[in-house]
Design a protein around this motif. Structure first.
Motif, short mmCIF file in Angstrom:
data_model
loop_
_atom_site.label_atom_id
_atom_site.label_comp_id
_atom_site.label_asym_id
_atom_site.label_seq_id
_atom_site.Cartn_x
_atom_site.Cartn_y
_atom_site.Cartn_z
N PRO A 52 -2.26 0.52 -14.63
CA PRO A 52 -1.16 0.15 -13.72
C PRO A 52 0.09 -0.22 -14.50
O PRO A 52 0.01 -0.70 -15.63
CB PRO A 52 -1.72 -1.06 -12.96
N GLY A 53 1.24 0.02 -13.88
CA GLY A 53 2.50 -0.42 -14.46
C GLY A 53 2.70 -1.90 -14.19
O GLY A 53 1.86 -2.57 -13.57
N ARG A 54 3.80 -2.42 -14.64
CA ARG A 54 4.10 -3.84 -14.44
C ARG A 54 4.17 -4.16 -12.95
O ARG A 54 4.85 -3.48 -12.20
CB ARG A 54 5.42 -4.16 -15.11
N ASN A 55 3.45 -5.19 -12.51
CA ASN A 55 3.38 -5.63 -11.12
C ASN A 55 2.92 -4.53 -10.16
O ASN A 55 3.29 -4.52 -9.00
CB ASN A 55 4.73 -6.18 -10.65
N GLN A 56 2.13 -3.60 -10.66
CA GLN A 56 1.69 -2.48 -9.85
C GLN A 56 0.22 -2.66 -9.45
O GLN A 56 -0.56 -3.24 -10.19
CB GLN A 56 1.82 -1.18 -10.65
N GLN A 57 -0.11 -2.15 -8.29
CA GLN A 57 -1.49 -2.09 -7.83
C GLN A 57 -1.88 -0.63 -7.71
O GLN A 57 -1.02 0.24 -7.54
CB GLN A 57 -1.62 -2.78 -6.48
N ILE A 58 -3.19 -0.39 -7.79
CA ILE A 58 -3.70 0.98 -7.67
C ILE A 58 -4.78 0.98 -6.60
O ILE A 58 -5.65 0.11 -6.59
CB ILE A 58 -4.26 1.48 -9.01
N MET A 59 -4.71 1.95 -5.71
CA MET A 59 -5.72 2.07 -4.65
C MET A 59 -6.24 3.51 -4.61
O MET A 59 -5.45 4.45 -4.66
CB MET A 59 -5.14 1.73 -3.28
N LEU A 60 -7.55 3.64 -4.53
CA LEU A 60 -8.20 4.93 -4.31
C LEU A 60 -8.75 4.90 -2.90
O LEU A 60 -9.57 4.04 -2.57
CB LEU A 60 -9.32 5.16 -5.32
N ASN A 61 -8.30 5.83 -2.06
CA ASN A 61 -8.76 5.86 -0.68
C ASN A 61 -8.49 7.24 -0.10
O ASN A 61 -7.68 8.00 -0.63
CB ASN A 61 -8.03 4.79 0.16
N HIS A 62 -9.17 7.54 1.00
CA HIS A 62 -8.88 8.77 1.74
C HIS A 62 -7.80 8.43 2.76
O HIS A 62 -7.93 7.46 3.51
CB HIS A 62 -10.13 9.29 2.45
N PHE A 63 -6.73 9.21 2.76
CA PHE A 63 -5.62 8.99 3.67
C PHE A 63 -5.58 10.13 4.68
O PHE A 63 -5.74 11.29 4.31
CB PHE A 63 -4.30 8.90 2.90
N ASP A 64 -5.36 9.77 5.96
CA ASP A 64 -5.31 10.79 7.00
C ASP A 64 -3.97 11.53 6.97
O ASP A 64 -3.13 11.28 6.11
CB ASP A 64 -5.61 10.18 8.38
N ARG A 65 -3.76 12.41 7.95
CA ARG A 65 -2.52 13.21 7.95
C ARG A 65 -1.27 12.36 8.14
O ARG A 65 -0.17 12.78 7.80
CB ARG A 65 -2.59 14.31 8.99
N ASN A 66 -1.44 11.15 8.70
CA ASN A 66 -0.32 10.22 8.86
C ASN A 66 -0.18 9.28 7.67
O ASN A 66 0.59 8.32 7.73
CB ASN A 66 -0.49 9.41 10.15
N LEU A 67 -0.95 9.54 6.62
CA LEU A 67 -0.94 8.76 5.38
C LEU A 67 -1.39 7.31 5.59
O LEU A 67 -0.89 6.39 4.96
CB LEU A 67 0.42 8.83 4.68
#
Length: 158
Positions: free
Chosen positions: A84-99
């Motif tokens: 991650p960059g500074r003050n960054q979060q990382i998420m792994l997830n499945h996103f639908d067509r509306n994100l």
């Protein structure tokens, strides 16, 4: 590929040692829950091909469906490693067509500065919805679900 069983572990690298062969490493992470060891090999997807070194903060994902030895500290095989960059979060997830994330935990708003790429660094020229996404973001709204304009999205093409 189904990433639904992937579990993130965030921590600071305490040590990197050579594994059983020259193509693998054992990475010891200092986390809020104590030390966690990760086996990293040629099959591990390391975002941006970063060189892992002591003192670096990382997010390592392991597949909770794979068997693990019953030892302490815990030892997992890292499937994905991201920095991650500074003050960054990382998420792994499945996103639908509306994100919207499948667990309703985050809504993405793609901005003009958002980089959308594949895991090998190529531009992703299609809408990123209905995909597994590795999302790098820093600020969210207080709405339900929280909304963010991510700095970067890695599309994990299946």
């Amino acid at each position: 590929m189904d990433y639904s069983a992937f579990v993130p572990v965030t921590g600071v690298i305490a040590n990197v040692t050579r594994g059983g062969d020259c193509c693998s490493q054992m990475v010891s992470l200092r986390t809020d829950m104590g030390i966690v060891n990760f086996h990293v090999n040629a099959d591990t997807l390391i975002i941006d091909n970063r060189q892992l070194r002591r003192g670096m903060e990382i997010v390592a994902y392991y597949d909770s469906n794979l068997p693990v030895p019953l030892i302490f500290p815990p030892q997992y095989h890292a499937q994905i490693v991201a920095v991650p960059g500074r003050n960054q979060q990382i998420m792994l997830n499945h996103f639908d067509r509306n994100l919207r994330a499948s667990d309703q935990s985050l809504q993405l708003n793609i901005g003009p500065g958002t980089q959308v790429r594949t895991a090998n660094g190529q531009n992703f020229g299609c809408p990123p919805g209905n995909q597994w996404l590795l999302v790098f973001y820093s600020v969210t709204t207080r709405s339900i679900p929280p909304q963010t304009t991510p700095e970067r999205i890695i599309v994990l093409c299946s």
